[in-house]
Write an enzyme that holds these catalytic residues in place. Sequence first.
Site, PDB file in Angstrom:
ATOM      1  N   ASP A 168     -11.356   3.038   4.354  1.00  0.00           N
ATOM      2  CA  ASP A 168     -11.598   1.898   4.265  1.00  0.00           C
ATOM      3  C   ASP A 168     -13.383   1.616   4.162  1.00  0.00           C
ATOM      4  O   ASP A 168     -13.377   0.199   3.593  1.00  0.00           O
ATOM      5  CB  ASP A 168     -10.725   0.545   5.481  1.00  0.00           C
ATOM      6  CG  ASP A 168      -9.760  -0.076   5.028  1.00  0.00           C
ATOM      7  OD1 ASP A 168      -9.272   0.205   4.087  1.00  0.00           O
ATOM      8  OD2 ASP A 168      -9.490  -0.343   5.631  1.00  0.00           O
ATOM      9  N   LYS A 188       1.147  -0.962   0.194  1.00  0.00           N
ATOM     10  CA  LYS A 188      -0.030   0.060  -0.169  1.00  0.00           C
ATOM     11  C   LYS A 188       0.679   1.455   0.245  1.00  0.00           C
ATOM     12  O   LYS A 188       1.015   2.214  -1.064  1.00  0.00           O
ATOM     13  CB  LYS A 188      -0.890  -0.234   1.158  1.00  0.00           C
ATOM     14  CG  LYS A 188      -1.740  -1.307   0.895  1.00  0.00           C
ATOM     15  CD  LYS A 188      -2.842  -1.216   2.360  1.00  0.00           C
ATOM     16  CE  LYS A 188      -3.550  -2.013   2.143  1.00  0.00           C
ATOM     17  NZ  LYS A 188      -4.770  -2.422   3.539  1.00  0.00           N
ATOM     18  N   GLN A 237      -4.037  -1.734  10.082  1.00  0.00           N
ATOM     19  CA  GLN A 237      -4.439  -2.836   9.104  1.00  0.00           C
ATOM     20  C   GLN A 237      -4.868  -3.483  10.005  1.00  0.00           C
ATOM     21  O   GLN A 237      -4.662  -4.599  11.140  1.00  0.00           O
ATOM     22  CB  GLN A 237      -2.752  -3.089   8.542  1.00  0.00           C
ATOM     23  CG  GLN A 237      -2.523  -4.628   7.756  1.00  0.00           C
ATOM     24  CD  GLN A 237      -3.120  -4.319   6.545  1.00  0.00           C
ATOM     25  OE1 GLN A 237      -3.111  -3.314   5.752  1.00  0.00           O
ATOM     26  NE2 GLN A 237      -3.806  -5.112   5.720  1.00  0.00           N
TER      27      GLN A 237
END
Length: 283
Positions: free
Chosen positions: A119, A52, A96
């Site tokens: 997200d 990422k 994460q």
Amino acid sequence: MVLLDGKTLAKEKRENLKKKVEELKKKEGIIPGLAIIRVGNDPASEIYVRNKLKACQEVGIYAVEKHFNEEVNEQEIIDMIEFFNQDKTIDGILVQSPLPKNLDEKKIVSYILGSKDVDGFGIDNLGHLLANQEQVLAATPLGILNLLKEYKIPIASKKVLIIGRSQIVGRPLAIMFLNRDATVTIAHSKTKNLKELTLQADILISAVGHPRFITEDMVKEGTVCIDVGINRENGHVIGDMDFEKIKEKASYITPVPGGVGPMTIVTLLENVYELALKRKKEK
Ligand code: NAD
């Protein structure tokens, strides 16, 4: 059979995004910013975060990683989130997953401001999704929809079966398909007679995480097959579907690797950019 080439589409999208990011910087002086919080030393998470960060760098998005060791207490992570919530150079924050078991992931994620929840996992964004007032959408499901759109695969009125009901894939994806007028079924570990359901699906999505979970006899001729699974076997990454056999029956199919995975990353970057555009409006 047509291969749903996520790798190539994601590359095009990254190039396109890079231009848009440059323009935003030139015209508005805004550099989109992403903050990633990682806890512990899960090897897969380490790779995902590295990818990422690298992808952000490639398109010109500012990205910062805050890494905590396993012994961190919840409050320290929450304080970090609060810091990024206030940080004007940061448009999106993500934690994460998975966090070590001793930490309450849902509670921690709930501290991310809805407007920075890149997200789309927070209650605010999920509520908007459920109310069909979509705002930030989770990267894997949205990446799948973008892939279908690129290949002009119709969704409305189609029978869609999603196997897997996780917060990050199955659940939000099901609502997204519903919002686009599909007839949606969700299957999961307690579902009985799965094959009866798979054989009816026009669009079949597997997000289980078991190699060869979907075999050729479970797929009807002409089905659109989307394989979200990432499984490691003998040093190779494979999906949930028995690709070589199923590809003979499918109308479209995603390869693994090179299908959903690259779409997920580019969609995350696009989400950061979209949030940065909101910063522009607020200026
Ligand atoms: P998860 O691992 O949290 O859960 C798996 C799901 O499979 C559960 O909802 C469970 O109910 C269902 N399941 C398990 N056994 C089943 C059975 N016998 N019949 C029907 N359903 C069953 O799910 P996840 O986090 O969504 O991950 C699923 C897979 O997708 C993993 O392989 C993961 O690595 C992969 N993944 C890929 C991407 C990507 O970008 N390509 C993104 C996220 C997850």
